[in-house]
Scaffold this active site. Structure first.
Site, PDB file in Angstrom:
ATOM      1  N   HIS A 534       0.799  -1.260  -0.196  1.00 26.58           N
ATOM      2  CA  HIS A 534       0.119  -0.140  -0.095  1.00 26.58           C
ATOM      3  C   HIS A 534       0.944   1.349   0.012  1.00 26.58           C
ATOM      4  O   HIS A 534       0.712   2.361   0.519  1.00 26.58           O
ATOM      5  CB  HIS A 534      -0.767  -0.143   1.282  1.00 26.58           C
ATOM      6  CG  HIS A 534      -1.929  -1.086   0.980  1.00 26.58           C
ATOM      7  ND1 HIS A 534      -2.734  -1.318   2.167  1.00 26.58           N
ATOM      8  CD2 HIS A 534      -2.220  -2.118   0.198  1.00 26.58           C
ATOM      9  CE1 HIS A 534      -3.677  -2.281   1.957  1.00 26.58           C
ATOM     10  NE2 HIS A 534      -3.245  -2.736   0.525  1.00 26.58           N
ATOM     11  N   TYR A 535       1.963   1.296  -0.710  1.00 22.52           N
ATOM     12  CA  TYR A 535       2.994   2.243  -0.694  1.00 22.52           C
ATOM     13  C   TYR A 535       2.166   3.515  -1.400  1.00 22.52           C
ATOM     14  O   TYR A 535       1.333   3.162  -2.704  1.00 22.52           O
ATOM     15  CB  TYR A 535       4.280   2.049  -1.281  1.00 22.52           C
ATOM     16  CG  TYR A 535       4.285   1.383  -2.389  1.00 22.52           C
ATOM     17  CD1 TYR A 535       3.919   1.680  -3.648  1.00 22.52           C
ATOM     18  CD2 TYR A 535       4.508  -0.278  -2.206  1.00 22.52           C
ATOM     19  CE1 TYR A 535       4.002   0.740  -4.708  1.00 22.52           C
ATOM     20  CE2 TYR A 535       4.638  -1.287  -3.521  1.00 22.52           C
ATOM     21  CZ  TYR A 535       4.517  -0.743  -4.621  1.00 22.52           C
ATOM     22  OH  TYR A 535       4.223  -1.415  -5.853  1.00 22.52           O
TER      23      TYR A 535
END
Length: 599
Positions: A534-535
Site C-alpha cells: 500500500h505504498y
C-alpha cells in the site's frame, strides 16, 4: 486400467509444472500468430505495442499522423477507469508496460495468488524489488495494475478522508458505485475469517457493521474483486465500458520518457517515447487541440520514476545521470510512505480453507487487523517458489538471520520440496499501521525505465508508528488467545511466545534479527516488518501537482494515481484509486465540455 487410473495424477503433475513455469507466458497477445482469443471480442482495442507504427503507415513520420486528445501512461488501477471515462468523448491512447491479465492463470485465480507474486521472470505480472530498508516488495506490471496481483479486498475511504483531500463528495459517491457494479462482489466468508470476526468482537473491536464497503470503526466484512468461483475481476475489465472507436490500448509498451517543447515560458508536454515488446522505439504525440493532456498513472513508484526520467525532479539527481533538466523540483520522489505490516502465523491442527482478506477490524488506536488462511496450491506445486506471502515464511524457516541472503533463501525454497504438504496448514493474523508518519523517497539508479529505482520507506523511523505497531501486536495476541481460536489451536502464553519467535526467525525480510526476544514488542515490530503493498506518495499535492492534478510548472501534464496521496485511503486503497480514475475522468470531461458531458 492401470494407465487410465494414472491419468488424473499425470494431469495434476502437468498442471503443477505449468504453474511453476509461470502462466505469464500465456499473457502475450496472440493475433500475431493468427489466433484470436475470446477476450479480444470484448476488448478489440487492445493490441501489442509493436503494431503501433504498422497501424499508421510505413513512413518514418507515421506515428505523427494520429495525435491523441489524451495519452495515459500506465494501464493500472487508476489508468483503466480514467481511460474508459475519457474515451466517451475524446481519443485516448493508453500505454501499459505489462501484458494482459485475461489469459494469465496466475492473475485470474485466487488459488494462484502466491505464485503471481513469487514469479520473478521478466514476463511476470509483478516486478520484484527490495527496498533499501531490506523489505521484499512488488510492483504491478500488467494491465489492471495492482488489482491484478493484490488480495482483492475492496473497501471505500471514510468521509473524513474525502473531506481532507478536498474531493467533491457527491461525485465521489457516484464514482464508487460505477466501479462496484462492474467488478466487485460480496464474499462467501471462510471459516478462518468467521473466527477472526468473532474474535475481534470478543476483544472489543466493535460494533459489528456487517457487510459494507464503508470505512467505519469496528469489525466488518468488506467487498472483494474475486467472484464466488475464485476468479479475479480487475480494473482492466472496466475497459469494456469504453468507447471502442476512441480508445487504443497498447500492451508491452514501456514509456522511456515524456517529450516536451521547452521553447515557451513553461515546458509543454507534446508526446511520449516508448518501446515495444521487441525493443523498437515509437513516438506518440498529443493533439494540438486545447485541453489535450498527457496523464501519468503509473503508480506510486512508476509515476515519480517517469517524471524524473523525463527531466522533472531534483536537479542534482538528474544531472548526476546526465538527464536534461526540464523542470527542477526537489519534491518529486519524496514523501514516499508504505504502511508497515506485521503478521503472526498460527499453525493449525487440520487443513484450513484458503481465504484472502475478507474481515477487517478498524480500531481507534491507528491500526487495522486483517487475516488470510490456507495453502491454495496442490500438494505438488509446493515445489514452486511462493514468495513473501507463503505460509512457510512463518513456520518453516531454517536460514539463520546472519545468512539470509537472496541466494540462501532461494536454496531454502528449493530444499522445501521434501516437506510434507500438511506442514503448511494454518493462517495469518495481520496488523497494518494506518497513516504512518515515517517518510522515505525514491532515487534513480539508471536511466533504464525497466530498472527499479532505489526505494526507501524508513519503516518505524517515526516513534508514533512504532507505538501503534506495539498496540496492534497486543491486539493480535488477544485474538490468538480468544476462545474462537480454540477450534484451531490452543494458545497459552508459552505457545504465543513460540509463535512470535517463529515469526522473527522466518525469511520475511533481510533485516538483522533479534531472536528469542518476545519481551520487546518494539524489536519484534522492527524485525518482522513486511509490506502489504500500500505504498504511496512521491507526487504529492502542493509539491509536485496542483489540486486539479496538473503538474506544477508544466503545461498539459497531470498525475492521477496513488503517488499523489499523502495517506493511504481506507484499510485497503484499491477501491479509492479506481474511484479516483473515474472521478478525475468525469471532472476533466466536465471541465472541457461543461455539464453537457452528461456525466
Amino acid at each position: 486400467m492401470a494407465v487410465v487410473g494414472r491419468v488424473p495424477v499425470i494431469l495434476k503433475l502437468l498442471l503443477s509444472l505449468i504453474l511453476c513455469l509461470h502462466f505469464n507466458s500465456f499473457s502475450t497477445l496472440t493475433q500475431a500468430a493468427g489466433k484470436w482469443e475470446p477476450w479480444q471480442d470484448r476488448y478489440p482495442f487492445i493490441r501489442e505495442a509493436s503494431t503501433f507504427s504498422s497501424s499508421s503507415s510505413s513512413s518514418s513520420d507515421a506515428n505523427y499522423n494520429k495525435p491523441y486528445d489524451y495519452i495515459i501512461v500506465g494501464g493500472g488501477t487508476a489508468g483503466c477507469p480514467l481511460a474508459t471515462t475519457l474515451s466517451q468523448n475524446f481519443s485516448v491512447l493508453l500505454l501499459e508496460r505489462g501484458g494482459v491479465p485475461f489469459a494469465n492463470g496466475n492473475v485470474s485465480f485466487m488459488k494462484n495468488f502466491h505464485i503471481s507474486l513469487a514469479d520473478t521472470s521478466p514476463a511476470s505480472a509483478s516486478q520484484f524489488f527490495v527496498s533499501t530498508d531490506g523489505v521484499f516488495n512488488s510492483r504491478a506490471r500488467v494491465l489492471g495494475g495492482g488489482t491484478s496481483i493484490n488480495a482483492g479486498f475492496y473497501t471505500r475511504a471514510g468521509p473524513s478522508y474525502i473531506n481532507k483531500v478536498g474531493w467533491d463528495s457527491k461525485l465521489v459517491n457516484e464514482s464508487y458505485p460505477w466501479i462496484e457494479k462492474q467488478i466487485v462482489h460480496k464474499p462467501k466468508l471462510a471459516p478462518w475469517q468467521e473466527a477472526v470476526r468473532e474474535s475481534l468482537l470478543e476483544i472489543g473491536i466493535s460494533p459489528f457493521n456487517g457487510f459494507t464497503y464503508d470505512h467505519i470503526y469496528g469489525t466488518k466484512v468488506g467487498g472483494t474483486i474475486f467472484d464466488r468461483f475464485g476468479r479475479r475481476h480487475t480494473a482492466a475489465e472496466l475497459l469494456a465500458s469504453a468507447n471502442p472507436k476512441k480508445l487504443d490500448v497498447l500492451v508491452h509498451a514501456t514509456v522511456q520518457k515524456i517529450d516536451f517543447d521547452t521553447s515557451g515560458r513553461k515546458p509543454r508536454a507534446v508526446g511520449v517515447i516508448f518501446k515495444d515488446e521487441n525493443g523498437n522505439q515509437h513516438k506518440a504525440f498529443l493533439s494540438k487541440r486545447k485541453g489535450s493532456e498527457i496523464i501519468v498513472s503509473s503508480g506510486a513508484i512508476g509515476s515519480p520514476h517517469i517524471l524524473m526520467l523525463s527531466g522533472i525532479g531534483p536537479k542534482a539527481e538528474l544531472e548526476r545521470l546526465n538527464i536534461p533538466v526540464v523542470l527542477a523540483n526537489k519534491y518529486v520522489g519524496h514523501g514516499m510512505s508504505d504502511n508497515p505490516l506485521n503478521t503472526i502465523f498460527v499453525p493449525t491442527n487440520r487443513p484450513v480453507e484458503q481465504s484472502l482478506i475478507q474481515t477487517v477490524g478498524i480500531t481507534k488506536v491507528g491500526v487495522y487487523i486483517e487475516a488470510s488462511s490456507g495453502f491454495g496450491q496442490s500438494g505438488d506445486s509446493i515445489r514452486c517458489n511462493h514468495g513473501i506471502v507463503s505460509a512457510e515464511i512463518g513456520q518453516l524457516s531454517t536460514v539463520p538471520p546472519k545468512q539470509r541472503t537472496l541466494e540462501a533463501m532461494e536454496a531454502y525454497r528449493r530444499s522445501k520440496k521434501d516437506i510434507p504438504h500438511e506442514a503448511f496448514m494454518g493462517g495469518f493474523i495481520l496488523e497494518k499501521i494506518a497513516m504512518p508518519l515515517s517518510r522515505g523517497n525514491i532515487s534513480l539508479v539508471t536511466t533504464n525505465p525497466d530498472d527499479n529505482p532505489s526505494i526507501t520507506f524508513n519503516y518505524f523511523s517515526h516513534p508514533r508508528d512504532l507505538k501503534r505497531c506495539v498496540d496492534g501486536i497486543r491486539i493480535v495476541e488477544k485474538i490468538v488467545k480468544s476462545k474462537h481460536f480454540t477450534n484451531y489451536t490452543q494458545c497459552d502464553k508459552e505457545t504465543l511466545d513460540k509463535l512470535l519467535n517463529m515469526s522473527v526467525q522466518a525469511n520475511v525480510n533481510l533485516i538483522p534479527k533479534h531472536t528469542n526476544n518476545t519481551e520487546s514488542l518494539e524489536q519484534f515490530c522492527k524485525d518482522t516488518v513486511i509490506t502489504i503493498w500500500h505504498y504511496h506518495g512521491g507526487c504529492q499535492v502542493g509539491k509536485v501537482i496542483a489540486p486539479d492534478h496538473r503538474v506544477l510548472g508544466v503545461h498539459r501534464l497531470r498525475v492521477i494515481d496513488g503517488s499523489t496521496f499523502k495517506d493511504s485511503p481506507g484499510t485497503n486503497p484499491q477501491a479509492t484509486v479506481m474511484m479516483m480514475g473515474r472521478y478525475m475522468g468525469v471532472k476533466i470531461l466536465r471541465e472541457r465540455l461543461g455539464r453537457a458531458a452528461g456525466l
